[in-house]
Design a protein around this motif. Structure first.
Motif, PDB file in Angstrom:
ATOM      1  N   ILE A 184      -5.079   2.826   6.223  1.00  0.00           N
ATOM      2  CA  ILE A 184      -4.338   1.651   5.360  1.00  0.00           C
ATOM      3  C   ILE A 184      -3.761   2.718   4.187  1.00  0.00           C
ATOM      4  O   ILE A 184      -2.874   3.619   3.776  1.00  0.00           O
ATOM      5  N   TYR A 195      -0.483  -7.271   3.284  1.00  0.00           N
ATOM      6  CA  TYR A 195      -1.188  -6.946   4.903  1.00  0.00           C
ATOM      7  C   TYR A 195      -2.197  -7.512   6.122  1.00  0.00           C
ATOM      8  O   TYR A 195      -1.832  -7.748   6.843  1.00  0.00           O
ATOM      9  N   TYR A 202       0.576  -1.293  -0.066  1.00  0.00           N
ATOM     10  CA  TYR A 202      -0.146   0.016  -0.020  1.00  0.00           C
ATOM     11  C   TYR A 202       0.735   1.289  -0.189  1.00  0.00           C
ATOM     12  O   TYR A 202       2.068   1.200   0.515  1.00  0.00           O
TER      13      TYR A 202
END
Length: 449
Positions: free
Chosen positions: A443, A28, A17
């Protein structure tokens, strides 16, 4: 929480990300689950635009955005030894016990694994893609992979097809390769609260619009399906060089009111797009494992997919209709799927996916691989060099030279800056209530929660 040894893992890849894709999601989600199991996880990737330095994400996941810029397909420029100082600093600073590299495409992954082995760390590699054996690009990549995996502790593949491919390409002993599939966050990917009617059939495509993902197939399939089924409408999410061809197709066949082009869809919005459809269409020409299929099935969509790579392993036969990567066969498969729609119960499909795929299960199985890797015997450089020599008559000698130079540079680096001079980072400890506080917003913008 069990009494097993807790690991300190460095995840390394060029793909993370704010870039979105299967590898990024995998790193993740598995990192979050490993943190919940009590392990420490740190991610290392390259800088993305203005995102550089150290960031914290949900659950206390620490990310080092190394100030290297991508030069091709989100990959950093190969430096061989340029990343050694920063890799060493992160390993010592975070007291890492094991390095886990992801994706054969990733330059940063290959270099980090090389440096980690030089410094005596155990390393694990996960392969997320399939490669051929004939074209120039594949031949080059396979040789690079052979070099990287010559001294890897353990390897993971996301499907049995991917394992066979990786073993053939790298010469890695099959017993060192584990198969651990991807998973899906069923708490995020849920069906629509109200079941959609069948008076209009909506087919959803969410993919990078590139050759490998079969965008050229879509150009031929969509007009034919629209001609055969007047009540069908397409929603196409994604961007890429092939988007122009799809837009030209829409103009040529006057399908502006039946083909919606959404452009790039942030991962946080994928579920809201999926639940507007009945069928998910995947037209990939090669695929080790397709997380998008899991996300669609978890949202209750019947999947139509090309029968390539590890895709036939992903879903049970009653949840997917497979077709050859040929326009006429795909049209037949879509017609079959439309006829099967009255038998599909989205909520039942979602419940089955919750039992079939779980990131927590993936994390637990990955920990077993870590345990196996750490049990491997420690060997010095002279004991490891024969593995590189076996990579080829000329390539083996080149690989040995690369490792010897890496070892010498490491010794010089230790003389210039001893390990004791590197400041050790403080660990971030979260309470159990804090583990669930992060959201997709944290995120995407890199903020800490």
């Amino acid at each position: 929480m069990d009494k097993r040894e807790k690991h300190r893992i460095l995840m390394v890849s060029d793909f993370f990300y704010p870039n979105f894709g299967g590898v990024e999601n995998h790193i993740y989600y598995i990192s979050q689950c490993l943190i919940k199991l009590g392990h420490k996880v740190v991610v290392m990737t390259h800088a993305y635009k203005n995102r550089s330095g150290v960031r914290y994400m949900t659950g206390g996941l620490k990310v080092y955005y190394v100030p290297w810029r991508p030069f091709l397909m989100q990959n950093t420029l190969p430096t061989f030894y340029g990343t050694l100082p920063i890799v060493r600093t992160v390993l010592v600073r975070e007291k890492i016990s094991l390095v886990h590299g992801h994706q054969a495409f990733s330059t940063l992954c290959h270099e980090a694994l090389m440096h980690a082995r030089t410094m005596g760390y155990k390393v694990v590699f996960t392969d997320h893609s399939l490669y051929g054996f004939a074209d120039v690009g594949s031949i080059h990549m396979n040789k690079v992979l052979q070099f990287t995996l010559a001294d890897v502790s353990q390897a993971i593949c996301v499907s049995h097809t991917s394992k066979e491919n990786t073993v053939l390409r790298s010469g890695l002993p099959p017993e060192k390769v584990f198969v651990i599939p991807n998973a899906v966050d069923t708490a995020v990917f849920k069906p629509a609260p109200k079941r959609l009617g069948n008076h209009e059939i909506v087919i959803v495509v969410i993919s990078r619009l590139v050759y490998r993902k079969g965008a050229d197939l879509l150009v031929e399939v969509i007009p034919e399906v629209c001609h055969l089924h007047p009540n069908v409408r397409f929603i196409v999410g994604g961007d890429g060089p092939k988007r122009v061809r799809l837009e030209e197709m829409r103009e040529k066949h006057s399908l502006q009111d039946r083909v919606d082009m959404l452009g790039a869809v942030p991962h946080s919005k994928v579920q809201s797009v999926l639940i507007t459809g009945h069928i998910f269409l995947n037209s990939s020409l090669t695929e080790a494992f397709c997380i998008a299929i899991l996300e669609a099935a978890s949202c209750g969509l019947l999947t139509v997919s090309t029968r390539v790579g590890g895709v036939p392993e992903v879903l049970p036969g009653d949840m997917v209709v497979l077709a050859e990567p040929d326009p006429s066969d795909m049209v037949l498969a879509i017609t079959k799927a439309i006829n099967l729609l009255p038998q599909i119960d989205p909520q039942s499909m979602h419940n089955r996916m919750k039992k079939l795929y779980s990131w927590h299960d993936v994390a637990r199985r990955t920990v077993i691989v870590y345990d196996c890797a750490l049990r491997c015997s420690n060997q010095d450089l002279l004991e490891r060099l024969p593995r590189y020599l076996s990579c080829g008559s000329w390539a083996g000698k080149l690989f040995c030279l690369l490792m010897i130079l890496d070892y010498l540079f490491w010794l010089l680096l230790k003389l210039w800056q001893p390990d004791m001079d590197i400041e050790v980072a403080l660990d971030v400890h979260l309470t159990s209530s804090q583990h669930g506080e992060g959201t997709w917003d944290s995120i995407e913008d890199g903020s800490s929660k």
